[in-house]
Design an enzyme around this catalytic site. Structure first.
Site, PDB file in Angstrom:
ATOM      1  NE  ARG A  96      -3.617  -2.405   0.155  1.00 43.75           N
ATOM      2  CZ  ARG A  96      -3.171  -3.492  -0.485  1.00 43.75           C
ATOM      3  NH1 ARG A  96      -2.109  -3.431  -1.269  1.00 43.75           N
ATOM      4  NH2 ARG A  96      -3.805  -4.629  -0.392  1.00 43.75           N
ATOM      5  CD  GLU A 153      -4.971   0.424   3.157  1.00 44.64           C
ATOM      6  OE1 GLU A 153      -4.750  -0.592   3.844  1.00 44.64           O
ATOM      7  OE2 GLU A 153      -5.672   0.415   2.132  1.00 44.64           O
ATOM      8  CB  SER A 197      -8.843  -1.484   4.913  1.00 45.24           C
ATOM      9  OG  SER A 197      -9.489  -2.688   4.574  1.00 45.24           O
TER      10      SER A 197
HETATM   11  C1  FAD Z   1     -15.542   0.355  -0.359  1.00 46.17           C
HETATM   12  C2  FAD Z   1     -14.043   0.509  -0.528  1.00 46.17           C
HETATM   13  C3  FAD Z   1     -13.262  -0.621  -0.724  1.00 46.17           C
HETATM   14  C4  FAD Z   1     -11.875  -0.509  -0.877  1.00 46.17           C
HETATM   15  N1  FAD Z   1     -11.145  -1.648  -1.084  1.00 46.17           N
HETATM   16  C5  FAD Z   1      -9.810  -1.556  -1.279  1.00 46.17           C
HETATM   17  C6  FAD Z   1      -9.017  -2.731  -1.512  1.00 46.17           C
HETATM   18  O1  FAD Z   1      -9.513  -3.850  -1.571  1.00 46.17           O
HETATM   19  N2  FAD Z   1      -7.686  -2.573  -1.693  1.00 46.17           N
HETATM   20  C7  FAD Z   1      -7.093  -1.338  -1.667  1.00 46.17           C
HETATM   21  O2  FAD Z   1      -5.875  -1.254  -1.872  1.00 46.17           O
HETATM   22  N3  FAD Z   1      -7.817  -0.211  -1.432  1.00 46.17           N
HETATM   23  C8  FAD Z   1      -9.141  -0.292  -1.232  1.00 46.17           C
HETATM   24  N4  FAD Z   1      -9.878   0.850  -0.993  1.00 46.17           N
HETATM   25  C9  FAD Z   1      -9.187   2.148  -0.852  1.00 46.17           C
HETATM   26  C10 FAD Z   1      -9.088   2.968  -2.158  1.00 46.17           C
HETATM   27  O3  FAD Z   1     -10.127   2.635  -3.040  1.00 46.17           O
HETATM   28  C11 FAD Z   1      -7.745   2.758  -2.851  1.00 46.17           C
HETATM   29  O4  FAD Z   1      -6.667   3.145  -2.023  1.00 46.17           O
HETATM   30  C12 FAD Z   1      -7.675   3.555  -4.167  1.00 46.17           C
HETATM   31  O5  FAD Z   1      -6.560   3.118  -4.904  1.00 46.17           O
HETATM   32  C13 FAD Z   1      -7.577   5.053  -3.954  1.00 46.17           C
HETATM   33  O6  FAD Z   1      -7.727   5.688  -5.217  1.00 46.17           O
HETATM   34  P1  FAD Z   1      -8.367   7.137  -5.366  1.00 46.17           P
HETATM   35  O7  FAD Z   1      -8.258   7.531  -6.787  1.00 46.17           O
HETATM   36  O8  FAD Z   1      -9.704   7.181  -4.760  1.00 46.17           O
HETATM   37  O9  FAD Z   1      -7.314   7.970  -4.499  1.00 46.17           O
HETATM   38  P2  FAD Z   1      -7.609   9.221  -3.532  1.00 46.17           P
HETATM   39  O10 FAD Z   1      -8.373   8.757  -2.341  1.00 46.17           O
HETATM   40  O11 FAD Z   1      -8.140  10.352  -4.304  1.00 46.17           O
HETATM   41  O12 FAD Z   1      -6.118   9.569  -3.075  1.00 46.17           O
HETATM   42  C14 FAD Z   1      -5.374   8.657  -2.268  1.00 46.17           C
HETATM   43  C15 FAD Z   1      -3.933   9.145  -2.204  1.00 46.17           C
HETATM   44  O13 FAD Z   1      -3.336   9.039  -3.494  1.00 46.17           O
HETATM   45  C16 FAD Z   1      -2.880  10.322  -3.939  1.00 46.17           C
HETATM   46  N5  FAD Z   1      -3.132  10.406  -5.391  1.00 46.17           N
HETATM   47  C17 FAD Z   1      -4.316  10.251  -6.034  1.00 46.17           C
HETATM   48  N6  FAD Z   1      -4.140  10.421  -7.358  1.00 46.17           N
HETATM   49  C18 FAD Z   1      -2.831  10.694  -7.540  1.00 46.17           C
HETATM   50  C19 FAD Z   1      -2.041  10.987  -8.676  1.00 46.17           C
HETATM   51  N7  FAD Z   1      -2.537  11.053  -9.920  1.00 46.17           N
HETATM   52  N8  FAD Z   1      -0.715  11.231  -8.501  1.00 46.17           N
HETATM   53  C20 FAD Z   1      -0.155  11.194  -7.256  1.00 46.17           C
HETATM   54  N9  FAD Z   1      -0.860  10.921  -6.140  1.00 46.17           N
HETATM   55  C21 FAD Z   1      -2.182  10.672  -6.286  1.00 46.17           C
HETATM   56  C22 FAD Z   1      -3.703  11.344  -3.165  1.00 46.17           C
HETATM   57  O14 FAD Z   1      -3.039  12.584  -3.060  1.00 46.17           O
HETATM   58  C23 FAD Z   1      -3.833  10.632  -1.809  1.00 46.17           C
HETATM   59  O15 FAD Z   1      -2.662  10.809  -1.055  1.00 46.17           O
HETATM   60  C24 FAD Z   1     -11.262   0.761  -0.833  1.00 46.17           C
HETATM   61  C25 FAD Z   1     -12.054   1.910  -0.644  1.00 46.17           C
HETATM   62  C26 FAD Z   1     -13.430   1.793  -0.497  1.00 46.17           C
HETATM   63  C27 FAD Z   1     -14.272   3.019  -0.312  1.00 46.17           C
END
Ligand code: FAD
Length: 310
Positions: free
Chosen positions: A179, A298, A228
Site C-alpha cells: 500500500r 492506511e 480499510s
Molecule cells: C468500499 C471501498 C473498498 C476498498 N477496497 C480496497 C481494496 O480492496 N484494496 C485497496 O488497496 N484499497 C481499497 N480501498 C481504498 C481505495 O479505493 C484505494 O486506495 C484507491 O486506490 C484510492 O484511489 P483514489 O483515486 O480514490 O485515491 P484518492 O483517495 O483520491 O487519493 C489517495 C492518495 O493518493 C494520492 N493520489 C491520487 N491520485 C494521484 C495521482 N494522480 N498522482 C499522485 N498521487 C495521487 C492522493 O493525493 C492521496 O494521497 C477501498 C475503498 C473503499 C471506499
C-alpha cells in the site's frame, strides 16, 4: 501557508488560463467517499496534461500549496478544509490499448473501467482488483491491492510531474510496497504504462462478476466509508485486532466501526471528520492496550482542523 489574498490572486489567474473546471471554496465532502471534509480554497479540474502543467506553474509561482485528488476513496479531509488548491485528475482520462498487452492509462481513468476494458479485450492481470474504487493515479500512488495481487505488479513505468517538469519513472524508481509507492506530496502521476498478459475474454469477465459478488458479500457495510482504515501490521490482520479489542459497532458522534467489517469506519449519515478522527484514535489506543500493537492508518489524512478543535 496559503493566505486568502494569495488564493484569490491565484483564482483570478487560473480563471484566465485554465481550460478545465475551476471552483472556489468547494466542499470536499462532495469529493470523498466518506462524504466528510471542509472546503478547499481552490478546486481545479485540469482539462488535460498541458492544462495541468500550466496550472501548476501558476500555483508554484504564487507559492500556493496544492494536493492531488483521484476518486477520494482513501482520503479523510479534516473539517477545516484545505488551505490552498486541490487538483482533481478526473479529466485526465485517456485510455489506450497498444499491441503486446501494453496499456497507457491516464491518472483519472477509473480503475474499474481499465479492468473491464482489459477483460473485454482478453487482457489479464488486474481482475482480482476489480471492485476497488478510485482512479489509476490513486491505485498507483497507494499500490492498491488485495491479498496476493497489487496494482504495481503490472506497472512498467509512469509519467510523473515533480517541480513543474514531467518525466518517465520506471518501476524500480516507483518502489512499490505494501500500500505504498515512492510518490509523495508534490508529485503527480499523469499516466501509467501497464503490461497485461493474454487471457480469454469470457473467462476474465466471469472473474469480474465473481469478484464483484464477493465484495458485495464481504464488504456489505452500513454507510459511506473509505475501505480499510488501518494497514495490516506484519503478521496480523487489523480487522481481527479491532474485533478482539471489542470495538465492532463502537461509535463516536456519527462515525461507527462497521458491524460487518471491523477495519471499516462508516459515516452513519451526519458524521464530521472529527468524529472519524476521534474513532481512529480510540481504536489505536484500545487495540494497543489489548494487543500491544499500534495500528497505523492506511487512509491519507489531510487538511486543517476547525478553529474549535484547535
Ligand atoms: C468500499 C471501498 C473498498 C476498498 N477496497 C480496497 C481494496 O480492496 N484494496 C485497496 O488497496 N484499497 C481499497 N480501498 C481504498 C481505495 O479505493 C484505494 O486506495 C484507491 O486506490 C484510492 O484511489 P483514489 O483515486 O480514490 O485515491 P484518492 O483517495 O483520491 O487519493 C489517495 C492518495 O493518493 C494520492 N493520489 C491520487 N491520485 C494521484 C495521482 N494522480 N498522482 C499522485 N498521487 C495521487 C492522493 O493525493 C492521496 O494521497 C477501498 C475503498 C473503499 C471506499
Amino acid at each position: 501557508m496559503a493566505t486568502s489574498e494569495g488564493c484569490f490572486r491565484v483564482f483570478e489567474k487560473l480563471r484566465h488560463i485554465l481550460r478545465g473546471k475551476l471552483l472556489g471554496r468547494e466542499p470536499m465532502s462532495r469529493h470523498t467517499s466518506w462524504r466528510v471534509g471542509g472546503n478547499a480554497d481552490v478546486y481545479l479540474v485540469p482539462a488535460d496534461r498541458e492544462d495541468l502543467l500550466a496550472a501548476l506553474s501558476v500555483l508554484e509561482k504564487e507559492a500556493i500549496p496544492w494536493m492531488v485528488l483521484g476518486g477520494g476513496s482513501n482520503l479523510l479531509v479534516r473539517d477545516g478544509g484545505i488551505r490552498g488548491a486541490v487538483i482533481d485528475t478526473a479529466a485526465l482520462n485517456r485510455l489506450e490499448f497498444l499491441s503486446g498487452g501494453e496499456v497507457r492509462a491516464e491518472a483519472g481513468v477509473v480503475l474499474g473501467q481499465l479492468i473491464e476494458e482489459a477483460a473485454r479485450r482478453g487482457l489479464a492481470g488486474l481482475e482480482l482488483l476489480y471492485g476497488i474504487p478510485g482512479t489509476v493515479g490513486g491505485a498507483l500512488a497507494m499500490n492498491a491491492g488485495v491479498p496476493g495481487r497489487e496494482f504495481g505488479e503490472r506497472v512498467e513505468s509512469a509519467l510523473i510531474v515533480e517541480g513543474g517538469t514531467m518525466s518517465r519513472w520506471d518501476r524500480q524508481r516507483l518502489r512499490f510496497g505494501y500500500r505504498r509507492s515512492a510518490l509523495t506530496s508534490g508529485m503527480i502521476a499523469v499516466e501509467a504504462r501497464l503490461l497485461f498478459s493474454p487471457g480469454e475474454s469470457e473467462a476474465l469477465q466471469t472473474v469480474l462478476r465473481e469478484r464483484l459478488a464477493y465484495r458485495r458479500r464481504t464488504q456489505k457495510v452500513e454507510g459511506a466509508n473509505a475501505g480499510s482504515v488501518f494497514r495490516n501490521p506484519p503478521g496480523a490482520k487489523a480487522w481481527e485486532l479491532i474485533e478482539e479489542a471489542g470495538l465492532k459497532g463502537a461509535s463516536v458522534g456519527g462515525a461507527q466501526v462497521s458491524r460487518f467489517h471491523a477495519n471499516f469506519i462508516v459515516n452513519q449519515g451526519k458524521a464530521q471528520a472529527e468524529d472519524i478522527l476521534a474513532l481512529i484514535q480510540r481504536i489505536q489506543k484500545e487495540v494497543e492496550s489489548s494487543s500491544g500493537i499500534r495500528l497505523e492508518p492506511e487512509v491519507k489524512i489531510v487538511g486543517e482542523n476547525t478553529a474549535l478543535n484547535g
